[in-house]
Design a protein around this motif. Structure first.
Motif, PDB file in Angstrom:
ATOM      1  N   GLU A   1      48.481  36.858  46.470  1.00  0.00           N
ATOM      2  CA  GLU A   1      48.001  36.203  47.473  1.00  0.00           C
ATOM      3  C   GLU A   1      46.981  35.025  47.361  1.00  0.00           C
ATOM      4  N   GLY A   2      47.343  34.421  46.251  1.00  0.00           N
ATOM      5  CA  GLY A   2      46.234  33.336  45.905  1.00  0.00           C
ATOM      6  C   GLY A   2      45.068  33.544  45.047  1.00  0.00           C
ATOM      7  N   VAL A   3      45.055  35.015  44.762  1.00  0.00           N
ATOM      8  CA  VAL A   3      43.877  35.401  44.285  1.00  0.00           C
ATOM      9  C   VAL A   3      44.243  35.808  42.672  1.00  0.00           C
ATOM     10  N   GLU A   4      43.632  35.357  41.501  1.00  0.00           N
ATOM     11  CA  GLU A   4      44.160  35.600  40.364  1.00  0.00           C
ATOM     12  C   GLU A   4      43.199  37.096  40.133  1.00  0.00           C
ATOM     13  N   MET A   5      44.537  37.911  39.538  1.00  0.00           N
ATOM     14  CA  MET A   5      44.398  39.225  39.540  1.00  0.00           C
ATOM     15  C   MET A   5      44.235  39.838  37.974  1.00  0.00           C
ATOM     16  N   ALA A   6      45.071  38.709  37.170  1.00  0.00           N
ATOM     17  CA  ALA A   6      44.909  39.091  35.761  1.00  0.00           C
ATOM     18  C   ALA A   6      45.544  37.904  34.847  1.00  0.00           C
ATOM     19  N   GLN A   7      45.114  37.958  33.461  1.00  0.00           N
ATOM     20  CA  GLN A   7      45.728  37.149  32.507  1.00  0.00           C
ATOM     21  C   GLN A   7      46.295  38.155  31.394  1.00  0.00           C
TER      22      GLN A   7
ATOM     23  N   GLU B   1      42.778  42.632  33.258  1.00  0.00           N
ATOM     24  CA  GLU B   1      42.689  42.863  34.785  1.00  0.00           C
ATOM     25  C   GLU B   1      41.091  42.314  35.187  1.00  0.00           C
ATOM     26  N   TYR B   2      41.150  41.431  35.925  1.00  0.00           N
ATOM     27  CA  TYR B   2      39.799  40.996  36.426  1.00  0.00           C
ATOM     28  C   TYR B   2      38.775  42.104  37.210  1.00  0.00           C
ATOM     29  N   GLN B   3      39.345  42.426  38.197  1.00  0.00           N
ATOM     30  CA  GLN B   3      38.676  43.253  39.109  1.00  0.00           C
ATOM     31  C   GLN B   3      38.287  44.600  38.428  1.00  0.00           C
ATOM     32  N   ALA B   4      39.139  45.350  37.743  1.00  0.00           N
ATOM     33  CA  ALA B   4      38.699  46.612  37.179  1.00  0.00           C
ATOM     34  C   ALA B   4      38.038  46.251  35.832  1.00  0.00           C
ATOM     35  N   LYS B   5      38.132  44.904  35.262  1.00  0.00           N
ATOM     36  CA  LYS B   5      37.310  44.785  33.928  1.00  0.00           C
ATOM     37  C   LYS B   5      37.932  45.460  32.964  1.00  0.00           C
ATOM     38  N   GLU B   6      39.274  45.518  32.728  1.00  0.00           N
ATOM     39  CA  GLU B   6      39.944  46.396  31.800  1.00  0.00           C
ATOM     40  C   GLU B   6      40.792  45.520  31.090  1.00  0.00           C
ATOM     41  N   HIS B   7      40.994  46.019  29.801  1.00  0.00           N
ATOM     42  CA  HIS B   7      41.843  45.215  28.700  1.00  0.00           C
ATOM     43  C   HIS B   7      42.830  46.182  28.303  1.00  0.00           C
TER      44      HIS B   7
ATOM     45  N   ALA C   1      55.231  45.081  32.327  1.00  0.00           N
ATOM     46  CA  ALA C   1      55.842  44.948  33.810  1.00  0.00           C
ATOM     47  C   ALA C   1      55.512  45.611  34.877  1.00  0.00           C
ATOM     48  N   ILE C   2      55.344  47.015  34.457  1.00  0.00           N
ATOM     49  CA  ILE C   2      55.079  48.006  35.522  1.00  0.00           C
ATOM     50  C   ILE C   2      53.734  47.946  35.864  1.00  0.00           C
ATOM     51  N   GLU C   3      53.007  47.782  34.915  1.00  0.00           N
ATOM     52  CA  GLU C   3      51.249  47.632  35.267  1.00  0.00           C
ATOM     53  C   GLU C   3      51.117  46.317  36.077  1.00  0.00           C
ATOM     54  N   LEU C   4      51.674  45.281  35.616  1.00  0.00           N
ATOM     55  CA  LEU C   4      51.469  44.011  36.402  1.00  0.00           C
ATOM     56  C   LEU C   4      52.081  44.314  38.022  1.00  0.00           C
ATOM     57  N   PHE C   5      53.315  44.922  37.967  1.00  0.00           N
ATOM     58  CA  PHE C   5      53.812  45.294  39.431  1.00  0.00           C
ATOM     59  C   PHE C   5      53.013  45.922  40.357  1.00  0.00           C
ATOM     60  N   GLU C   6      52.456  46.926  39.639  1.00  0.00           N
ATOM     61  CA  GLU C   6      51.509  47.914  40.374  1.00  0.00           C
ATOM     62  C   GLU C   6      50.080  47.161  40.861  1.00  0.00           C
ATOM     63  N   LEU C   7      49.897  46.243  40.108  1.00  0.00           N
ATOM     64  CA  LEU C   7      48.464  45.351  40.173  1.00  0.00           C
ATOM     65  C   LEU C   7      48.895  44.400  41.522  1.00  0.00           C
ATOM     66  N   LEU C   8      50.037  43.791  41.383  1.00  0.00           N
ATOM     67  CA  LEU C   8      50.433  42.646  42.215  1.00  0.00           C
ATOM     68  C   LEU C   8      51.093  43.103  43.523  1.00  0.00           C
ATOM     69  N   THR C   9      51.291  44.419  43.723  1.00  0.00           N
ATOM     70  CA  THR C   9      51.880  44.737  44.928  1.00  0.00           C
ATOM     71  C   THR C   9      51.053  45.868  45.450  1.00  0.00           C
ATOM     72  N   ASP C  10      51.604  45.953  46.880  1.00  0.00           N
ATOM     73  CA  ASP C  10      50.614  46.958  47.793  1.00  0.00           C
ATOM     74  C   ASP C  10      51.377  48.092  47.763  1.00  0.00           C
ATOM     75  N   ASN C  11      52.231  48.648  47.011  1.00  0.00           N
ATOM     76  CA  ASN C  11      52.783  49.767  46.933  1.00  0.00           C
ATOM     77  C   ASN C  11      51.929  51.142  46.667  1.00  0.00           C
TER      78      ASN C  11
ATOM     79  N   ARG D   1      48.913  33.510  30.608  1.00  0.00           N
ATOM     80  CA  ARG D   1      49.459  33.178  31.930  1.00  0.00           C
ATOM     81  C   ARG D   1      48.659  34.074  32.743  1.00  0.00           C
ATOM     82  N   ARG D   2      48.353  33.342  33.870  1.00  0.00           N
ATOM     83  CA  ARG D   2      47.589  34.008  35.062  1.00  0.00           C
ATOM     84  C   ARG D   2      48.577  34.668  36.166  1.00  0.00           C
ATOM     85  N   PHE D   3      48.191  35.782  36.559  1.00  0.00           N
ATOM     86  CA  PHE D   3      49.272  36.471  37.600  1.00  0.00           C
ATOM     87  C   PHE D   3      48.194  36.759  38.678  1.00  0.00           C
ATOM     88  N   GLU D   4      48.735  35.914  39.926  1.00  0.00           N
ATOM     89  CA  GLU D   4      47.952  35.957  41.170  1.00  0.00           C
ATOM     90  C   GLU D   4      48.610  36.960  42.184  1.00  0.00           C
TER      91      GLU D   4
END
Length: 79
Positions: free
Chosen positions: A33-39, A53-59, A69-79, A28-31
């Motif tokens: 604003e239309g940019v894929e951030m993670a799988q 995580e695509y940008q950080a190239k981390e697994h 869920a928290i990791e994805l939340f932080e990745l996908l929001t601007d908090n 499953r891909r998580f976006e």
């Protein structure tokens, strides 16, 4: 009216992955604003999630739905 919880949406997607788990893991891909951030892939045999995580190239590997869920939340929001 309160905005829909993003965290609940993420958790619902992660739970659906557990319920959908067949023979082949379904990435499953998580976006944001239309940019894929993670799988994310759910592994039923070990009951774990892997997160790339695509940008950080981390697994990451998680055996706890709250932690991924928290990791994805932080990745996908601007908090």
């Amino acid at each position: 009216l309160m905005e829909e919880s993003q965290l609940i949406g993420i958790i619902n997607r992660l739970k659906a992955m557990q319920e959908d788990a067949g023979d082949e893991p379904q990435p499953r891909r998580f976006e944001k604003e239309g940019v894929e951030m993670a799988q994310v892939i759910y592994h039923p045999e070990t009951q774990t999630y892997s997160l790339d995580e695509y940008q950080a190239k981390e697994h990451f590997e998680f055996d706890n739905i709250d932690l991924i869920a928290i990791e994805l939340f932080e990745l996908l929001t601007d908090n």
